[in-house]
Scaffold this active site. Structure first.
Site, PDB file in Angstrom:
ATOM      1  CG  ASN A 307      52.528  78.442   1.081  1.00 51.62           C
ATOM      2  OD1 ASN A 307      53.453  78.663   0.301  1.00 51.62           O
ATOM      3  ND2 ASN A 307      52.492  78.949   2.306  1.00 51.62           N
ATOM      4  CG  ASP A 334      52.421  69.877   0.989  1.00 48.12           C
ATOM      5  OD1 ASP A 334      52.157  69.591   2.166  1.00 48.12           O
ATOM      6  OD2 ASP A 334      52.553  71.049   0.586  1.00 48.12           O
ATOM      7  CG  HIS A 338      42.824  72.676   4.661  1.00 42.52           C
ATOM      8  ND1 HIS A 338      43.304  73.065   5.884  1.00 42.52           N
ATOM      9  CD2 HIS A 338      43.853  72.820   3.782  1.00 42.52           C
ATOM     10  CE1 HIS A 338      44.573  73.434   5.768  1.00 42.52           C
ATOM     11  NE2 HIS A 338      44.934  73.291   4.504  1.00 42.52           N
TER      12      HIS A 338
HETATM   13 ZN   LIG Z   1      55.022  73.431   3.079  1.00 42.61          ZN
HETATM   14 ZN   LIG Z   2      53.384  70.524   3.809  1.00 39.55          ZN
END
Ligand SMILES: [Zn+2]
Ligand SMILES: [Zn+2]
Length: 460
Positions: A307, A334, A338
């Site tokens: 995202n 980024d 997970h």
């Molecule tokens: Zn983001």
């Molecule tokens: Zn982020």
């Protein structure tokens, strides 16, 4: 005395317009000298950097360390170890932890823990809104006093434009940049991949480019209105790049970052490796031996869910062009860890995001430098000088007297990213098994090597 002499590397320090074969002497945590054939002080440790690039320590201003609250995914210790392996001496952690970093106590906790557990420098970004819920401003002055270097609701996006305006006004007053995850909820709703050809073919809900562009346009208007410096995170859409290019021409204090997955992969990857390599992936990595060795993955692989989402080949080209012409000043990962069990579900239900600290330098070198879109100097600038300037950090340079944060990397080293080699606690990368070109061989923080590639002797 703690000292280290890096000999014979190609030293690139964009802040000082320095690009030459030279030695770098680090003493007591500071850069002591840069020059040709430096005399070695008695007892100095030497590192042979011949054939390597010696750069100011790289900075990744977009990292999720998951501490506190989600330490099954990552911790300050494991996340910063992954940063060191990737060649990063400084990282900025995002505030979407549990609880969120929206008050001074939490900032203090992370800064304290980073001192003892962190392998590299960890800087903290505070929240824009309390609990990142977009309804009430976080105490921005208090966060600044506690040591945050930026504010962001990353993972979320403030939808109320008036609240965002007030945040910008406070941030401007405290000279903090506002970093924004650009996502218009009403346009995106529950989209899980780029809205285009492939989401229809695969029967997945679309996340349209306009959902990002709408907020980028909003941010440009608010930067103009308030004078605040707004930084748009992980740009993925062609329209966003065009908006920022145009606004910068008018002198608006807006900036943007790009992540390697967005300018390497496309939405075709969600349809599986065969479709990707036969189409959008065909031209990738022509400069390396990686060409022709194509890792395989199935359709609906959740390691291609992020995202904002992977977009079309046209968007990928626009992001690359934005990096090449200086519209996009900053590179970042980024890094979003997970657990396996969270990603091993249907595409719709998997969390967004991938880890990236250990692959970003290679992917940037391949897509930008080896593909002749950007010079090595410009690439280093986007990882050092530019993020340091945005965040008001006294870092990103090898000036004499500066902190001895240094990244030594081999831009031509070919290697394969393997699951077992990652230092991250999570394994949600789409790039396992990929043949990559370029990697860090030594990461030095405050004069101390925190990562040295196996087989690369520290002493010569
Ligand atoms: Zn983001
Ligand atoms: Zn982020």
């Amino acid at each position: 005395m703690n000292s280290l002499l890096l000999t014979g590397g190609r030293v690139i320090d964009p802040a000082n317009h320095f690009d030459s074969v030279a030695d770098v002497l680090l003493m007591d945590g500071k850069v002591a000298a840069v020059g040709k054939n430096l005399p070695a002080p008695a007892g100095v440790e030497k590192f042979n950097a011949h054939g390597k690039v010696v750069a100011p320590g790289l900075i990744d201003l977009h990292v999720h360390l998951r501490e506190p609250g989600q330490t099954a995914k990552e911790t300050i210790a494991t996340g910063s170890a992954a940063a060191a392996r990737g060649g990063f001496t400084s990282i900025v952690c995002m505030p979407n932890t549990s609880p969120a970093i929206d008050h001074a106590g939490n900032v203090a906790l992370i800064r304290e823990r980073a001192k003892t557990e962190g392998v590299v420098n960890v800087f903290v970004a505070g929240a824009i809104s309390k609990g990142l819920d977009g309804e009430e401003l976080a105490p921005i002055g208090g966060l600044k006093k506690a040591g945050v270097i930026a504010i962001t609701d990353d993972g979320h996006c403030v939808q109320n434009n008036d609240l965002m305006r007030r945040a910008c006004e406070y941030a401007h007053m405290f000279d903090l940049p506002v970093m924004d995850h650009c996502q218009d909820y009403s346009l995106v709703t529950d989209g899980v991949m780029h809205e285009g050809y492939w989401n229809v073919a695969l029967g997945l809900r679309g996340w349209p480019s306009a959902g990002e562009e709408m907020i980028v346009a909003r941010n440009i208007l608010l930067a103009e209105l308030t004078g605040a410096r707004i930084h748009c995170q992980h740009l993925s859409a062609a329209g966003s790049v065009a908006l920022i290019r145009d606004a910068k021409k008018r002198g608006v204090p807006i900036s943007g970052e790009a992540c390697p997955h967005h300018f390497t992969l496309t939405d075709a990857a969600v349809a599986g490796s065969e479709k990707f390599w036969a189409g959008d992936g065909r031209q990738l990595f022509r400069s390396s031996r990686a060409e022709g060795r194509h890792p395989a993955w199935p359709a609906y692989d959740t390691h291609f869910k992020m995202n904002p989402p992977l977009r079309s080949a046209k968007d990928r080209e626009a992001v690359l062009a934005g990096l090449a012409d200086g519209t996009i000043e900053i590179l970042a990962s980024d890094h979003a860890p997970h657990c396996d069990y969270e990603k091993e579900v249907e595409f719709d239900y998997a969390p967004f995001g991938i880890i990236g600290l250990e692959t970003e330098l290679a992917l940037c070198l391949m897509q930008l430098v080896h593909a002749r879109r950007l010079s090595l100097v410009d690439l280093i600038t986007k990882y050092t000088l530019n993020p340091a300037r945005l965040l008001n950090l006294k870092k990103g340079t090898l000036s004499v007297g500066a902190e001895a944060d240094v990244t030594v990397f081999d831009p031509d080293r070919e290697w394969v990213f393997r699951r077992e080699d990652s230092a991250s606690k999570s394994r949600n990368s789409p790039f396992f098994g990929w043949h990559l070109k370029g990697r860090a061989v030594a990461t030095i923080v405050a004069g101390r090597p925190v990562f040295v590639e196996r087989g690369e002797p520290v002493a010569v």
